[in-house]
Design a protein around this motif. Structure first.
Motif: not given
Length: 89
Positions: A33-57
């Motif tokens: 899965a390719l996840y395009y993101s950046a530290s300066w992207c507000g919506p990305c910063r909201q989504f990334t913690p959810e993706l990290v949690r889902a990834y672990r499972g």
């Protein structure tokens, strides 16, 4: 195929530093899965913690699955800090 495209281009966060990923580390990956993101992207910063949690499972359940973070950050340092802050290591 994807392993060849990614060879020598991947890094991982280890001990707070970006380290190259050996090609053998992704040799058994069948689904990327390719996840395009950046530290300066507000919506990305909201989504990334959810993706990290889902990834672990998902990774535990499907060991042949991997997420590749494709950074649009302005520097390697910005990318490293983003990865560190959001637990991508």
């Amino acid at each position: 195929m994807m392993q060849r495209l990614l060879a020598d281009k991947l890094v991982r966060l280890e001990g707070g530093r970006l380290r190259p990923v050996d090609a053998a580390a992704v040799a058994d990956v069948r689904v990327f899965a390719l996840y395009y993101s950046a530290s300066w992207c507000g919506p990305c910063r909201q989504f990334t913690p959810e993706l990290v949690r889902a990834y672990r499972g998902l990774k535990e359940r499907y060991p042949h699955f991997e997420v590749v973070f494709v950074s649009a950050d302005r520097s390697a340092g910005d990318m490293r800090d983003y990865m560190k802050e959001d637990g991508m290591g």
